[in-house]
Write a protein that holds these residues in place. Structure first.
Motif, PDB file in Angstrom:
ATOM      1  N   MET A 194      18.411  55.932 -37.742  1.00 46.34           N
ATOM      2  CA  MET A 194      19.475  56.215 -38.708  1.00 46.34           C
ATOM      3  C   MET A 194      20.667  55.297 -38.518  1.00 46.34           C
ATOM      4  SD  MET A 194      18.886  58.318 -41.009  1.00 46.34           S
ATOM      5  CE  MET A 194      20.586  58.261 -41.494  1.00 46.34           C
ATOM      6  N   GLU A 195      21.071  55.080 -37.273  1.00 49.91           N
ATOM      7  CA  GLU A 195      22.258  54.269 -37.051  1.00 49.91           C
ATOM      8  C   GLU A 195      22.071  52.863 -37.603  1.00 49.91           C
ATOM      9  OE1 GLU A 195      24.139  52.359 -33.234  1.00 49.91           O
ATOM     10  OE2 GLU A 195      24.858  54.442 -33.408  1.00 49.91           O
ATOM     11  N   GLN A 196      20.893  52.294 -37.427  1.00 48.53           N
ATOM     12  CA  GLN A 196      20.649  50.948 -37.930  1.00 48.53           C
ATOM     13  C   GLN A 196      20.757  50.885 -39.446  1.00 48.53           C
ATOM     14  OE1 GLN A 196      20.522  48.575 -35.551  1.00 48.53           O
ATOM     15  NE2 GLN A 196      20.849  50.412 -34.322  1.00 48.53           N
ATOM     16  N   MET A 197      20.342  51.938 -40.125  1.00 51.50           N
ATOM     17  CA  MET A 197      20.451  51.980 -41.591  1.00 51.50           C
ATOM     18  C   MET A 197      21.883  52.253 -42.036  1.00 51.50           C
ATOM     19  SD  MET A 197      16.881  53.821 -42.742  1.00 51.50           S
ATOM     20  CE  MET A 197      16.770  55.027 -41.427  1.00 51.50           C
ATOM     21  N   LEU A 198      22.566  53.163 -41.331  1.00 49.76           N
ATOM     22  CA  LEU A 198      23.929  53.508 -41.715  1.00 49.76           C
ATOM     23  C   LEU A 198      24.891  52.332 -41.562  1.00 49.76           C
ATOM     24  CD1 LEU A 198      24.199  57.080 -40.151  1.00 49.76           C
ATOM     25  CD2 LEU A 198      24.062  56.513 -42.583  1.00 49.76           C
ATOM     26  N   LYS A 199      24.577  51.416 -40.639  1.00 50.63           N
ATOM     27  CA  LYS A 199      25.425  50.240 -40.461  1.00 50.63           C
ATOM     28  C   LYS A 199      25.509  49.397 -41.733  1.00 50.63           C
ATOM     29  CE  LYS A 199      24.794  49.458 -35.475  1.00 50.63           C
ATOM     30  NZ  LYS A 199      24.192  48.539 -34.468  1.00 50.63           N
ATOM     31  N   CYS A 200      24.541  49.552 -42.622  1.00 55.99           N
ATOM     32  CA  CYS A 200      24.530  48.787 -43.875  1.00 55.99           C
ATOM     33  C   CYS A 200      25.589  49.275 -44.846  1.00 55.99           C
ATOM     34  CB  CYS A 200      23.153  48.879 -44.529  1.00 55.99           C
ATOM     35  SG  CYS A 200      21.800  48.232 -43.521  1.00 55.99           S
ATOM     36  N   TYR A 201      26.111  50.469 -44.630  1.00 59.94           N
ATOM     37  CA  TYR A 201      27.104  51.052 -45.537  1.00 59.94           C
ATOM     38  C   TYR A 201      28.503  50.794 -44.981  1.00 59.94           C
ATOM     39  CZ  TYR A 201      23.247  53.422 -47.878  1.00 59.94           C
ATOM     40  OH  TYR A 201      22.094  53.696 -48.572  1.00 59.94           O
ATOM     41  N   GLU A 202      29.229  49.903 -45.644  1.00 60.87           N
ATOM     42  CA  GLU A 202      30.513  49.456 -45.116  1.00 60.87           C
ATOM     43  C   GLU A 202      31.622  50.501 -45.240  1.00 60.87           C
ATOM     44  OE1 GLU A 202      31.441  45.743 -46.939  1.00 60.87           O
ATOM     45  OE2 GLU A 202      29.778  44.672 -45.958  1.00 60.87           O
ATOM     46  N   HIS A 203      31.363  51.580 -45.969  1.00 58.23           N
ATOM     47  CA  HIS A 203      32.387  52.626 -46.153  1.00 58.23           C
ATOM     48  C   HIS A 203      32.253  53.737 -45.120  1.00 58.23           C
ATOM     49  CE1 HIS A 203      28.918  54.677 -47.706  1.00 58.23           C
ATOM     50  NE2 HIS A 203      29.607  55.773 -47.983  1.00 58.23           N
ATOM     51  N   THR A 207      36.118  52.160 -40.365  1.00 60.54           N
ATOM     52  CA  THR A 207      34.689  52.197 -40.674  1.00 60.54           C
ATOM     53  C   THR A 207      33.910  51.522 -39.552  1.00 60.54           C
ATOM     54  OG1 THR A 207      34.845  50.134 -41.932  1.00 60.54           O
ATOM     55  CG2 THR A 207      35.052  52.195 -43.182  1.00 60.54           C
ATOM     56  N   GLY A 208      32.594  51.660 -39.612  1.00 62.69           N
ATOM     57  CA  GLY A 208      31.737  51.072 -38.598  1.00 62.69           C
ATOM     58  C   GLY A 208      31.420  52.054 -37.482  1.00 62.69           C
ATOM     59  N   VAL A 209      30.721  51.580 -36.476  1.00 65.54           N
ATOM     60  CA  VAL A 209      30.275  52.413 -35.361  1.00 65.54           C
ATOM     61  C   VAL A 209      31.350  52.477 -34.288  1.00 65.54           C
ATOM     62  CG1 VAL A 209      28.542  52.674 -33.539  1.00 65.54           C
ATOM     63  CG2 VAL A 209      27.863  51.829 -35.808  1.00 65.54           C
ATOM     64  N   TYR A 210      31.557  53.675 -33.735  1.00 65.14           N
ATOM     65  CA  TYR A 210      32.455  53.864 -32.601  1.00 65.14           C
ATOM     66  C   TYR A 210      31.782  54.751 -31.565  1.00 65.14           C
ATOM     67  CZ  TYR A 210      36.525  51.844 -34.940  1.00 65.14           C
ATOM     68  OH  TYR A 210      37.406  50.978 -35.554  1.00 65.14           O
ATOM     69  N   ASN A 211      31.877  54.356 -30.310  1.00 63.99           N
ATOM     70  CA  ASN A 211      31.490  55.242 -29.218  1.00 63.99           C
ATOM     71  C   ASN A 211      32.548  56.331 -29.137  1.00 63.99           C
ATOM     72  OD1 ASN A 211      29.197  53.792 -28.501  1.00 63.99           O
ATOM     73  ND2 ASN A 211      30.336  52.434 -27.144  1.00 63.99           N
ATOM     74  N   PHE A 212      32.155  57.551 -29.497  1.00 67.82           N
ATOM     75  CA  PHE A 212      33.137  58.629 -29.693  1.00 67.82           C
ATOM     76  C   PHE A 212      33.105  59.607 -28.530  1.00 67.82           C
ATOM     77  CE2 PHE A 212      35.012  62.204 -32.183  1.00 67.82           C
ATOM     78  CZ  PHE A 212      36.192  61.556 -32.516  1.00 67.82           C
ATOM     79  N   THR A 213      33.492  59.093 -27.360  1.00 71.20           N
ATOM     80  CA  THR A 213      33.562  59.911 -26.155  1.00 71.20           C
ATOM     81  C   THR A 213      34.884  59.637 -25.448  1.00 71.20           C
ATOM     82  OG1 THR A 213      32.504  58.198 -24.801  1.00 71.20           O
ATOM     83  CG2 THR A 213      31.051  59.834 -25.835  1.00 71.20           C
ATOM     84  N   ASN A 214      35.271  60.549 -24.577  1.00 70.62           N
ATOM     85  CA  ASN A 214      36.436  60.279 -23.728  1.00 70.62           C
ATOM     86  C   ASN A 214      36.076  59.142 -22.770  1.00 70.62           C
ATOM     87  OD1 ASN A 214      36.555  63.317 -24.499  1.00 70.62           O
ATOM     88  ND2 ASN A 214      38.639  62.813 -23.872  1.00 70.62           N
ATOM     89  N   PRO A 215      37.026  58.305 -22.414  1.00 69.39           N
ATOM     90  CA  PRO A 215      36.730  57.188 -21.508  1.00 69.39           C
ATOM     91  C   PRO A 215      36.205  57.657 -20.149  1.00 69.39           C
ATOM     92  CG  PRO A 215      38.850  56.856 -22.590  1.00 69.39           C
ATOM     93  CD  PRO A 215      38.416  58.260 -22.912  1.00 69.39           C
ATOM     94  N   GLY A 216      35.268  56.895 -19.601  1.00 68.96           N
ATOM     95  CA  GLY A 216      34.731  57.208 -18.290  1.00 68.96           C
ATOM     96  C   GLY A 216      33.519  58.123 -18.348  1.00 68.96           C
TER      97      GLY A 216
END
Length: 306
Positions: free
Chosen positions: A141-150, A205-214
């Protein structure tokens, strides 16, 4: 003016929390009714509501855990793949910003990202973990969702809340007789969910690692539970190999690099490192549970170890 449409807000955990947060912020917020796999109905709802932002928090993780997905693959695909792509595609057609609460459980420690090295997977890292059907579909899914710039794609991992809700990572591992003890990136929702709303309103927009640091280990989390919630609590460890004998699907263990997230975080949003965030979370949890009269001997049966 911001108008938010949430999918997964009626029965979902994160969606429900985002609904409450949007109301607290005084935003115009609507809970989606459409079945996500039904493209025509979904399109009609988007056209009727006319949101400026869609929060896509619907998805199947399985009950009591992702092992469920191994035996229910079509149902998993229907929501996690077809439904998610429908939301992404239809919001793209209408120019609506779409935030997707995805997962970071698509990686495992490897030679380039060794356990304990502090070298985390970045946003452009390609998924290397597909040992569960849940993670396998999420990786596609992530690879496909990257195609959507919004789309804003947030890699959530092992989410932790200020209560003992059954989806809380803490609640899950507290109920196990034995746990693996591996440092992982995790997401403390009290801090991160407001951040997600701020990011959406900023238009990121785009992918973000959505965790607390560390990273924080399973043992460190359980030690905080013992310190703040139940001093009588005990646990035992076992190896990943021993764990594999009692679960159907493999479990992802990894560290995510949060450099991009912290650099792009909207002004005024506070994100603590994971160990600080977890300590503060358990302090809030203790207060919340004491108000409910749950500490520690009279918790409801569903929150106790079997």
């Amino acid at each position: 003016m911001t108008k938010v449409l949430i999918y997964g807000g009626k029965t979902g955990w994160i969606g429900g929390l985002m609904h409450e947060l949007c109301k607290e912020k005084g935003l115009d917020v609507v809970l989606g009714e459409a079945r996500l796999e039904n493209r025509e109905t979904l399109a009609k709802e988007l056209d009727e509501v006319k949101p400026t932002h869609v929060l896509m928090a619907a998805g199947i993780t399985g009950r009591p855990n992702i092992d469920w997905c191994e035996d229910n693959k079509p149902a998993t695909i229907r929501t996690n793949v077809i439904g998610t792509l429908n939301v992404a595609d239809l919001t793209n057609e209408r120019g609506i910003h779409c935030t997707i609460y995805a997962t970071g459980c698509i990686f495992k420690y490897d030679e380039a990202h060794p356990l304990g090295s502090g070298i985390g997977f970045k946003e452009d890292s390609f998924p290397n973990f597909a040992e569960s059907f849940y993670s396998e579909t999420k990786g596609y899914m992530e690879q496909m969702l990257k195609c959507y710039e919004h789309c804003l794609i947030l890699r959530v991992r092992m989410p932790i809340s200020d209560d003992l809700f059954h989806r809380n990572f803490v609640t899950k591992i507290v109920k196990y007789e034995r746990v693996v003890n591996i440092p992982n990136s995790m997401t403390v929702l009290h801090e991160m969910l407001p951040a997600s709303l701020a990011m959406a309103q900023k238009g990121l927009t785009g992918v973000y690692n959505f965790t607390n640091p560390g990273v924080i280990s399973h043992n460190e989390v359980l030690d905080l539970y013992k310190k703040y919630i139940d001093p009588t609590y005990t646990y035992k460890n076992f190896t990943v190999e021993e764990q594999a004998k009692v679960i159907k699907a493999g479990r992802s263990n990894n560290e995510l690099d949060t450099t991009k997230l912290m650099a792009d975080m909207p002004e005024g949003v506070v994100i603590n490192d994971i160990k600080t965030a977890c300590d503060l979370c358990f302090q809030r949890m203790k207060v919340n549970l004491e108000k409910m009269g749950w500490l520690p001997d009279n918790m409801p049966e569903e929150f106790k170890r079997n």
